[in-house]
Motif scaffolding. Structure first.
Motif, mmCIF file in Angstrom:
data_model
loop_
_atom_site.group_PDB
_atom_site.id
_atom_site.type_symbol
_atom_site.label_atom_id
_atom_site.label_comp_id
_atom_site.label_asym_id
_atom_site.label_seq_id
_atom_site.Cartn_x
_atom_site.Cartn_y
_atom_site.Cartn_z
ATOM 1 N N UNK A 1 0.755 -1.375 -0.406
ATOM 2 C CA UNK A 1 -0.397 0.293 -0.162
ATOM 3 C C UNK A 1 0.460 1.010 -0.253
ATOM 4 N N UNK A 2 1.842 0.838 0.598
ATOM 5 C CA UNK A 2 2.961 2.628 0.649
ATOM 6 C C UNK A 2 3.881 2.726 -0.064
ATOM 7 N N UNK A 3 4.800 1.570 -0.500
ATOM 8 C CA UNK A 3 5.958 1.130 -0.866
ATOM 9 C C UNK A 3 7.022 2.060 -0.777
ATOM 10 N N UNK A 4 6.502 2.492 0.720
ATOM 11 C CA UNK A 4 7.942 2.318 2.014
ATOM 12 C C UNK A 4 7.795 1.984 3.282
ATOM 13 N N UNK A 5 9.266 0.839 3.166
ATOM 14 C CA UNK A 5 9.280 -0.218 3.927
ATOM 15 C C UNK A 5 9.409 0.987 5.887
ATOM 16 N N UNK A 6 10.134 1.688 5.523
ATOM 17 C CA UNK A 6 10.000 2.852 6.445
ATOM 18 C C UNK A 6 8.619 2.695 7.277
ATOM 19 N N UNK A 7 7.554 3.205 6.543
ATOM 20 C CA UNK A 7 6.412 3.353 6.569
ATOM 21 C C UNK A 7 5.503 2.305 7.100
ATOM 22 N N UNK A 8 5.798 0.863 6.468
ATOM 23 C CA UNK A 8 5.529 0.077 6.535
ATOM 24 C C UNK A 8 5.696 -0.377 7.919
ATOM 25 N N UNK A 9 6.969 -0.189 8.214
ATOM 26 C CA UNK A 9 7.021 -0.751 9.579
ATOM 27 C C UNK A 9 6.598 0.488 10.689
ATOM 28 N N UNK A 10 6.172 1.505 10.236
ATOM 29 C CA UNK A 10 5.380 2.291 11.008
ATOM 30 C C UNK A 10 4.047 2.267 11.722
ATOM 31 N N UNK A 11 3.284 1.764 10.560
ATOM 32 C CA UNK A 11 1.729 0.967 10.729
ATOM 33 C C UNK A 11 1.852 -0.060 10.693
ATOM 34 N N UNK A 12 2.723 -1.021 11.261
ATOM 35 C CA UNK A 12 2.767 -2.100 11.982
ATOM 36 C C UNK A 12 2.824 -1.720 13.389
ATOM 37 N N UNK A 13 4.289 -0.830 13.942
ATOM 38 C CA UNK A 13 4.227 -0.421 15.246
ATOM 39 C C UNK A 13 2.494 -0.042 15.808
ATOM 40 N N UNK A 14 1.798 0.396 15.050
ATOM 41 C CA UNK A 14 0.439 1.957 15.245
ATOM 42 C C UNK A 14 -0.398 0.396 15.886
ATOM 43 N N UNK A 15 -0.159 -0.634 14.477
ATOM 44 C CA UNK A 15 -1.327 -2.326 14.578
ATOM 45 C C UNK A 15 -0.606 -2.299 15.872
ATOM 46 N N UNK A 16 0.357 -2.598 15.484
ATOM 47 C CA UNK A 16 0.158 -3.056 17.128
ATOM 48 C C UNK A 16 0.051 -2.774 19.281
ATOM 49 N N UNK A 17 0.119 -1.159 18.818
ATOM 50 C CA UNK A 17 0.102 -1.046 19.624
ATOM 51 C C UNK A 17 -1.730 -1.177 20.395
ATOM 52 N N UNK A 18 -2.676 -0.844 18.807
ATOM 53 C CA UNK A 18 -3.264 -1.430 19.128
ATOM 54 C C UNK A 18 -4.299 -2.623 19.435
ATOM 55 N N UNK A 19 -3.266 -3.608 18.804
ATOM 56 C CA UNK A 19 -3.884 -5.050 18.847
ATOM 57 C C UNK A 19 -3.842 -5.695 19.975
ATOM 58 N N UNK A 20 -3.035 -4.645 21.231
ATOM 59 C CA UNK A 20 -2.372 -5.104 22.741
ATOM 60 C C UNK A 20 -3.471 -4.698 22.880
ATOM 61 N N UNK A 21 -4.618 -3.619 22.936
ATOM 62 C CA UNK A 21 -5.413 -3.022 23.651
ATOM 63 C C UNK A 21 -6.803 -3.957 23.420
ATOM 64 N N UNK A 22 -6.696 -5.257 22.729
ATOM 65 C CA UNK A 22 -7.997 -5.457 21.500
ATOM 66 C C UNK A 22 -8.269 -7.048 22.974
ATOM 67 N N UNK A 23 -10.012 -6.685 23.187
ATOM 68 C CA UNK A 23 -10.060 -8.200 23.799
ATOM 69 C C UNK A 23 -9.931 -9.406 22.894
#
Length: 303
Positions: free
Chosen positions: A35-57
């Protein structure tokens, strides 16, 4: 203020969340990168995903893989819109960040095609939502209901967007299916001619309307505008001989054959190509050093 004991997730729940995320991490990275064509931005997106995932029931999640893909898609979409604004002030042509990929990526022909530099440049011409829908549907095979849920769209809207994106991409992708062997052969002929400054040899492998794009990002010397036409591109490539392009070596980048130029032991340029009917119709030279940091480590991409 002290954290209440009930605010701390049970260890088993944290481990389950971590295990699910790690299990699907390569998939999530691939989705975000496409979606991004950028590995650095993809890693940032994954970091944000993890932070939200950690709060999911987790007890409320029926399909953890699908849920994580939806979360990663949303985060990538947010970054895609931000990235679009950054590109407006980018110095010279913007090219996707090249990735040194493991051999198994090339074995999945559809995946290799979808992450190729040529295809990522086609995806750049889509609007953000169209790109997300195309990637999720055409590359990862999500059903319309899942995509609608991920993007907050109706199923009917997703179908319309899919049709529009599919038509758009079909008009811009290579005219015929090109094998890795064919691309590799064209690049080897290009390398051999460039190494000796053989203008005719270069003209023989370049399409008359070939387009050369160089990405220096203002940090490395590169053409600020596309160079069009076999004559001009051949002259540019013939000039590489003065750098001793014996150090121009074949590699697999984004699942496809490519060339890497090393100067004094460091990666100076990654050169990828688009091939149609045996001739090179597009040459993509990434020289921005900020986009070359992952060229010494193989990346694992998967569907």
């Amino acid at each position: 203020m002290h954290q209440r004991e009930t605010d701390v997730p049970p260890a088993g729940r944290v481990d389950a969340a971590t295990e699910a995320f790690v299990t699907h991490r390569n998939l999530l990275f691939t989705v975000a990168y496409e979606m991004l064509g950028s590995a650095a931005d993809a890693e940032d997106a994954l970091q944000d995903t993890w932070l939200r995932w950690a709060d999911v029931d987790l007890d409320t999640v029926r399909d953890r893989r699908a849920y994580l893909v939806r979360m990663a898609t949303r985060q990538a979409l947010v970054r895609l819109r931000t990235l679009g604004r950054r590109k407006e002030s980018y110095v010279g042509p913007w090219l996707p960040e090249p990735l040194l990929t493991a051999p198994d990526v090339a074995e999945d022909v559809e995946l290799a095609d979808s992450v190729s530099m040529a295809m990522l440049l086609v995806l750049e011409t889509l609007a953000p939502t169209e790109r997300a829908v195309f990637v999720l549907r055409e590359v990862f095979g999500l059903d319309y209901e899942e995509i609608a849920d991920a993007l907050g769209k109706s199923r009917a809207a997703v179908r319309q967007i899919t049709h529009r994106a599919r038509t758009h991409v079909a008009a811009r992708r290579p005219r015929t299916e090109v094998s890795a062997a064919e691309t590799g052969a064209a690049l080897e002929a290009f390398r051999a001619a460039a190494e000796t400054g053989d203008l005719q040899g270069l003209l023989d492998v370049l399409a008359p309307d070939v387009v050369f794009l160089g990405d220096g990002g203002g940090l490395a010397q590169a053409a600020l505008e596309p160079i069009v036409g076999a004559g001009q591109v051949a002259e540019l490539a013939a000039g590489l001989s003065r750098f001793g392009v014996a150090s121009l070596r074949p590699v697999r980048v984004n699942g496809c054959p490519a060339l890497v130029l090393r100067l004094d032991g460091r990666v100076d340029t990654v050169l990828a190509a688009r091939v149609d009917d045996g001739l090179i119709t597009g040459l993509y030279a990434v020289r921005n050093p900020e986009k070359l940091s992952r060229m010494d480590t193989e990346m694992v991409l998967c569907r």
